[in-house]
Write a protein that holds these residues in place. Structure first.
Motif, PDB file in Angstrom:
ATOM      1  N   GLN A 293      -2.604   0.530  -7.340  1.00  0.00           N
ATOM      2  CA  GLN A 293      -2.879   0.576  -8.776  1.00  0.00           C
ATOM      3  C   GLN A 293      -4.156   1.354  -9.054  1.00  0.00           C
ATOM      4  OE1 GLN A 293      -0.819  -0.677 -11.323  1.00  0.00           O
ATOM      5  NE2 GLN A 293      -2.223   0.633 -12.486  1.00  0.00           N
ATOM      6  N   ALA A 294      -5.150   1.186  -8.180  1.00  0.00           N
ATOM      7  CA  ALA A 294      -6.422   1.902  -8.356  1.00  0.00           C
ATOM      8  C   ALA A 294      -6.215   3.410  -8.234  1.00  0.00           C
ATOM      9  CB  ALA A 294      -7.439   1.420  -7.331  1.00  0.00           C
ATOM     10  N   VAL A 295      -5.363   3.827  -7.303  1.00  0.00           N
ATOM     11  CA  VAL A 295      -5.073   5.259  -7.131  1.00  0.00           C
ATOM     12  C   VAL A 295      -4.422   5.814  -8.399  1.00  0.00           C
ATOM     13  CG1 VAL A 295      -3.651   6.923  -5.886  1.00  0.00           C
ATOM     14  CG2 VAL A 295      -4.906   5.173  -4.625  1.00  0.00           C
ATOM     15  N   THR A 296      -3.458   5.082  -8.940  1.00  0.00           N
ATOM     16  CA  THR A 296      -2.785   5.520 -10.171  1.00  0.00           C
ATOM     17  C   THR A 296      -3.775   5.628 -11.326  1.00  0.00           C
ATOM     18  OG1 THR A 296      -0.701   4.508  -9.477  1.00  0.00           O
ATOM     19  CG2 THR A 296      -0.974   4.975 -11.823  1.00  0.00           C
ATOM     20  N   ASN A 297      -4.619   4.615 -11.473  1.00  0.00           N
ATOM     21  CA  ASN A 297      -5.601   4.619 -12.563  1.00  0.00           C
ATOM     22  C   ASN A 297      -6.621   5.749 -12.383  1.00  0.00           C
ATOM     23  OD1 ASN A 297      -4.338   2.369 -13.562  1.00  0.00           O
ATOM     24  ND2 ASN A 297      -5.835   0.917 -12.769  1.00  0.00           N
ATOM     25  N   GLY A 364      -4.064  22.194 -12.126  1.00  0.00           N
ATOM     26  CA  GLY A 364      -5.302  21.541 -11.703  1.00  0.00           C
ATOM     27  C   GLY A 364      -5.265  20.037 -11.808  1.00  0.00           C
ATOM     28  N   THR A 365      -4.298  19.476 -12.522  1.00  0.00           N
ATOM     29  CA  THR A 365      -4.206  18.025 -12.644  1.00  0.00           C
ATOM     30  C   THR A 365      -3.714  17.433 -11.320  1.00  0.00           C
ATOM     31  OG1 THR A 365      -1.944  18.168 -13.494  1.00  0.00           O
ATOM     32  CG2 THR A 365      -3.753  18.154 -15.105  1.00  0.00           C
ATOM     33  N   LEU A 366      -3.876  16.124 -11.192  1.00  0.00           N
ATOM     34  CA  LEU A 366      -3.445  15.428  -9.984  1.00  0.00           C
ATOM     35  C   LEU A 366      -2.216  14.595 -10.275  1.00  0.00           C
ATOM     36  CD1 LEU A 366      -6.896  14.125  -8.627  1.00  0.00           C
ATOM     37  CD2 LEU A 366      -5.712  16.260  -8.055  1.00  0.00           C
ATOM     38  N   SER A 367      -1.448  14.293  -9.235  1.00  0.00           N
ATOM     39  CA  SER A 367      -0.308  13.392  -9.341  1.00  0.00           C
ATOM     40  C   SER A 367      -0.224  12.596  -8.045  1.00  0.00           C
ATOM     41  CB  SER A 367       0.987  14.170  -9.597  1.00  0.00           C
ATOM     42  OG  SER A 367       1.226  15.093  -8.546  1.00  0.00           O
ATOM     43  N   VAL A 368       0.499  11.481  -8.087  1.00  0.00           N
ATOM     44  CA  VAL A 368       0.570  10.577  -6.942  1.00  0.00           C
ATOM     45  C   VAL A 368       1.959  10.634  -6.309  1.00  0.00           C
ATOM     46  CG1 VAL A 368       0.320   8.197  -6.148  1.00  0.00           C
ATOM     47  CG2 VAL A 368      -1.087   9.037  -8.040  1.00  0.00           C
ATOM     48  N   ASP A 369       1.964  10.889  -5.007  1.00  0.00           N
ATOM     49  CA  ASP A 369       3.195  10.795  -4.220  1.00  0.00           C
ATOM     50  C   ASP A 369       3.285   9.351  -3.735  1.00  0.00           C
ATOM     51  OD1 ASP A 369       5.186  10.796  -2.326  1.00  0.00           O
ATOM     52  OD2 ASP A 369       4.645  12.749  -1.474  1.00  0.00           O
ATOM     53  N   SER A 370       3.997   8.512  -4.474  1.00  0.00           N
ATOM     54  CA  SER A 370       4.051   7.079  -4.200  1.00  0.00           C
ATOM     55  C   SER A 370       4.587   6.771  -2.809  1.00  0.00           C
ATOM     56  CB  SER A 370       4.909   6.377  -5.255  1.00  0.00           C
ATOM     57  OG  SER A 370       4.383   6.573  -6.537  1.00  0.00           O
ATOM     58  N   THR A 371       5.574   7.534  -2.386  1.00  0.00           N
ATOM     59  CA  THR A 371       6.164   7.292  -1.067  1.00  0.00           C
ATOM     60  C   THR A 371       5.141   7.513   0.038  1.00  0.00           C
ATOM     61  OG1 THR A 371       8.344   7.973  -1.874  1.00  0.00           O
ATOM     62  CG2 THR A 371       8.006   7.951   0.511  1.00  0.00           C
ATOM     63  N   ARG A 372       4.410   8.636  -0.067  1.00  0.00           N
ATOM     64  CA  ARG A 372       3.410   8.926   0.964  1.00  0.00           C
ATOM     65  C   ARG A 372       2.264   7.908   0.901  1.00  0.00           C
ATOM     66  NH1 ARG A 372       1.460  12.061   4.648  1.00  0.00           N
ATOM     67  NH2 ARG A 372      -0.747  12.650   4.745  1.00  0.00           N
ATOM     68  N   LEU A 373       1.843   7.543  -0.299  1.00  0.00           N
ATOM     69  CA  LEU A 373       0.759   6.572  -0.432  1.00  0.00           C
ATOM     70  C   LEU A 373       1.140   5.247   0.214  1.00  0.00           C
ATOM     71  CD1 LEU A 373      -1.954   5.608  -1.562  1.00  0.00           C
ATOM     72  CD2 LEU A 373      -0.799   5.110  -3.728  1.00  0.00           C
ATOM     73  N   SER A 374       2.346   4.794  -0.031  1.00  0.00           N
ATOM     74  CA  SER A 374       2.808   3.530   0.549  1.00  0.00           C
ATOM     75  C   SER A 374       2.837   3.599   2.068  1.00  0.00           C
ATOM     76  CB  SER A 374       4.206   3.212   0.011  1.00  0.00           C
ATOM     77  OG  SER A 374       4.686   2.015   0.577  1.00  0.00           O
ATOM     78  N   LYS A 375       3.268   4.726   2.601  1.00  0.00           N
ATOM     79  CA  LYS A 375       3.338   4.894   4.054  1.00  0.00           C
ATOM     80  C   LYS A 375       1.953   4.912   4.674  1.00  0.00           C
ATOM     81  CE  LYS A 375       5.191   7.913   7.673  1.00  0.00           C
ATOM     82  NZ  LYS A 375       5.968   9.152   7.969  1.00  0.00           N
ATOM     83  N   GLU A 385      -8.880   1.969   2.924  1.00  0.00           N
ATOM     84  CA  GLU A 385      -9.893   1.085   2.347  1.00  0.00           C
ATOM     85  C   GLU A 385     -11.273   1.732   2.402  1.00  0.00           C
ATOM     86  OE1 GLU A 385     -11.818  -3.283   3.305  1.00  0.00           O
ATOM     87  OE2 GLU A 385      -9.669  -2.969   3.683  1.00  0.00           O
ATOM     88  N   ALA A 386     -11.544   2.483   3.471  1.00  0.00           N
ATOM     89  CA  ALA A 386     -12.844   3.156   3.604  1.00  0.00           C
ATOM     90  C   ALA A 386     -13.030   4.206   2.515  1.00  0.00           C
ATOM     91  CB  ALA A 386     -12.951   3.800   4.983  1.00  0.00           C
ATOM     92  N   ILE A 387     -11.937   4.827   2.082  1.00  0.00           N
ATOM     93  CA  ILE A 387     -12.023   5.821   1.009  1.00  0.00           C
ATOM     94  C   ILE A 387     -12.447   5.163  -0.299  1.00  0.00           C
ATOM     95  CG2 ILE A 387     -10.641   7.377  -0.436  1.00  0.00           C
ATOM     96  CD1 ILE A 387      -9.047   8.116   2.041  1.00  0.00           C
ATOM     97  N   PHE A 388     -12.058   3.895  -0.486  1.00  0.00           N
ATOM     98  CA  PHE A 388     -12.393   3.178  -1.719  1.00  0.00           C
ATOM     99  C   PHE A 388     -13.446   2.098  -1.474  1.00  0.00           C
ATOM    100  CE2 PHE A 388      -8.303   5.047  -2.621  1.00  0.00           C
ATOM    101  CZ  PHE A 388      -8.433   5.461  -3.938  1.00  0.00           C
ATOM    102  N   ALA A 389     -14.272   2.308  -0.452  1.00  0.00           N
ATOM    103  CA  ALA A 389     -15.318   1.327  -0.126  1.00  0.00           C
ATOM    104  C   ALA A 389     -16.435   1.353  -1.164  1.00  0.00           C
ATOM    105  CB  ALA A 389     -15.888   1.607   1.259  1.00  0.00           C
ATOM    106  N   GLU A 390     -17.115   0.237  -1.291  1.00  0.00           N
ATOM    107  CA  GLU A 390     -18.226   0.117  -2.240  1.00  0.00           C
ATOM    108  C   GLU A 390     -19.384   1.030  -1.836  1.00  0.00           C
ATOM    109  OE1 GLU A 390     -21.326  -3.306  -3.960  1.00  0.00           O
ATOM    110  OE2 GLU A 390     -19.787  -3.811  -2.468  1.00  0.00           O
ATOM    111  N   GLY A 391     -19.831   1.856  -2.765  1.00  0.00           N
ATOM    112  CA  GLY A 391     -20.965   2.736  -2.516  1.00  0.00           C
ATOM    113  C   GLY A 391     -20.683   3.852  -1.531  1.00  0.00           C
ATOM    114  N   ALA A 392     -19.426   4.094  -1.227  1.00  0.00           N
ATOM    115  CA  ALA A 392     -19.061   5.145  -0.270  1.00  0.00           C
ATOM    116  C   ALA A 392     -17.773   5.801  -0.739  1.00  0.00           C
ATOM    117  CB  ALA A 392     -18.901   4.538   1.127  1.00  0.00           C
ATOM    118  N   GLY A 393     -17.201   6.664   0.124  1.00  0.00           N
ATOM    119  CA  GLY A 393     -15.923   7.277  -0.184  1.00  0.00           C
ATOM    120  C   GLY A 393     -15.883   7.995  -1.518  1.00  0.00           C
TER     121      GLY A 393
END
Length: 481
Positions: A293-297, A364-375, A385-393
């Motif tokens: 959900q965070a990736v989509t938002n 230039g806009t972004l879109s989400v490949d849901s299948t790849r994200l799930s995999k 998780e490291a990509i979305f870590a607090e104060g990092a990524g």
């Protein structure tokens, strides 16, 4: 009787009202027309510049607000811990476990047995048939903390701890059972007092904080001794002060409270019930749904911010089409999906937005490949998780981008959009000065031309008067002939 008739003096006409009376020309309209035409082009040019600068300043403010809000929202989300590995408990009826801020709980696995809950000492005094209004007496109550031995509701031994005893003074104004309870509570000495009443009377009930070291005695002078708590006292010990006993992987430890932060690093245990022999499995789970959900938002918000910058820098219609800071921000936004977000990560694990299924479209806009994200989430949960870590990524990368784009003002030197905003503001201030000067020049020109045409009008009036005289003379001559 002589009647005097009042006469009203005729006011002297102003230049504006008398212009044209001699020449017959509407000189006031003529002067206004000439003055207006003289400054039309200048006013139009300044208005155009004013509108352009105002649009530029407004657009910079909008962009700064958009990217700042974007970064703040992402920082808040990653800082909340909802995108980090969460601890799990197999039996929440015995204990709950909560992740502490900044903790890395990946790989967490343990068993915990709650053998005893921590509790405070609870005592009740003898029954006073007069109820809470019963007068006990005056003097001093002394409260001491330590450890105690209790058998069948009676304290048989007490060892005072290192803390000094606390005296509570009871005067005639608070000598009733309720007054004494209020005095104990007002002291805030670590014991709370309440009155338990029924049809037979009232008792003073005292309760301490949890922990074996929070057992207490209470001794009073004079009649206050009726409320004594301790060895040989009449008060009943209804609940014994004790520590929590918890065994992790079979190793027991004691804690003075039921909220334990030192047993499992990075997690807090909240004990609910003691159940000897029952082992609660503690583990960890990746918040896959929350990250998805965070990736989509993130992508949705990114696209909104990108569009506002693209519109502002449009080479034909964009108010910031020549602004270097705005154009640099656009460049940085477009490169964000390929930025290295996990320092030291190898190429075989995801460490960029593009690696987890965030694609860059032609516009230039972004879109989400849901299948790849799930995999990727199922295969590399810790790396995502490291990509979305607090104060990092991504949070750190976006914060850095925003700081560079907005810029700063240090030692009189501005950078980024802050510099652009200052430049446009200065130009707008100079423009205002030019507009003020045009207003002044317009007034001066109108006054000067009004005076010139007034002089001309007077001469024309004189010429017309001479013409009228000559016309009359000629007519007279012709008549006499």
């Amino acid at each position: 009787m002589t009647t005097t008739t009042a006469t009203t003096a005729t006011p002297t006409p102003s230049i504006a009202t008398t212009l044209g009376t001699g020449s017959g020309i509407d000189i006031t309209a003529l002067v206004n027309s000439l003055v207006t035409n003289a400054f039309t082009n200048k006013n139009a040019m300044l208005t155009q510049k004013n509108d352009a600068l105002t649009a530029q300043i407004s657009q910079i403010s909008t962009i700064k607000s958009n990217i700042s809000d974007f970064s703040a929202a992402l920082t808040s989300l990653t800082g909340s811990g909802s995108l980090s590995t969460q601890p799990t408990s197999s039996n929440t009826g015995i204990l709950n476990i909560t992740r502490l801020p900044g903790a890395d709980l990946s790989g967490l696995s343990a068993t915990v047995e709650v053998r005893q809950l921590a509790q405070g000492q609870v005592t009740s005094s003898q029954l006073f048939s007069g109820g809470s209004a019963t007068t006990i007496g005056t003097g001093t109550l002394t409260l001491s903390f330590g450890t105690a031995t209790v058998t069948d509701g009676a304290m048989t031994d007490f060892t005072q701890g290192p803390a000094a005893s606390i005296d509570i003074t009871i005067g005639s104004g608070n000598s009733s059972l309720k007054g004494i309870a209020d005095a104990i509570n007002a002291k805030k000495a670590g014991v709370t007092a309440s009155i338990l009443s029924d049809n037979n009377g009232a008792r003073l009930v005292l309760k301490s904080a949890t922990g074996a070291s929070q057992a207490f005695t209470l001794s009073g002078t004079g009649d206050l001794s009726a409320l004594n708590v301790g060895v040989g006292a009449s008060a009943s010990v209804n609940q014994v002060a004790q520590d929590a006993r918890v065994a992790m992987d079979g190793v027991e430890a004691k804690y003075p409270t039921n909220s334990i932060s030192g047993l499992i690093p990075g997690a807090r245990l909240d004990l609910v019930a003691a159940q000897v022999g029952t082992k609660v499995a503690i583990g960890a789970a990746t918040p896959t749904a929350a990250i998805s959900q965070a990736v989509t938002n993130f992508v949705d918000t990114y696209n909104q911010v990108l569009k506002s910058v693209q519109d502002a820098t449009d080479p034909i219609t964009g108010p910031l089409r020549t602004d270097p800071a705005a154009k640099d921000l656009l460049r940085q936004l477009k490169s964000l999906s390929l930025a290295e977000l996990v320092p030291g990560a190898t190429d075989d694990v995801p460490h960029k937005l593009a690696d987890i299924g965030i694609k860059t479209n032609r516009d230039g806009t972004l879109s989400v490949d849901s299948t790849r994200l799930s995999k990727v989430l199922s295969t590399y949960p810790d790396d995502v998780e490291a990509i979305f870590a607090e104060g990092a990524g991504i949070s750190k990368a976006l914060s850095s981008l925003v700081a560079t784009a907005i810029g700063s003002s240090t030692a009189g030197k501005e950078t980024g959009l802050t510099s652009s905003n200052k430049t446009y503001t200065k130009q707008l201030d100079k423009l205002a000065e030019q507009q003020d000067k045009i207003v002044s020049d317009t007034a001066n020109m109108r006054e000067r031309m009004t005076q010139q045409f007034a002089a001309m009008d007077a001469k024309v009036a004189a010429y017309k008067s001479t013409q009228s005289f000559l016309t009359q003379q000629i007519a007279a001559w012709n008549s006499s002939s």
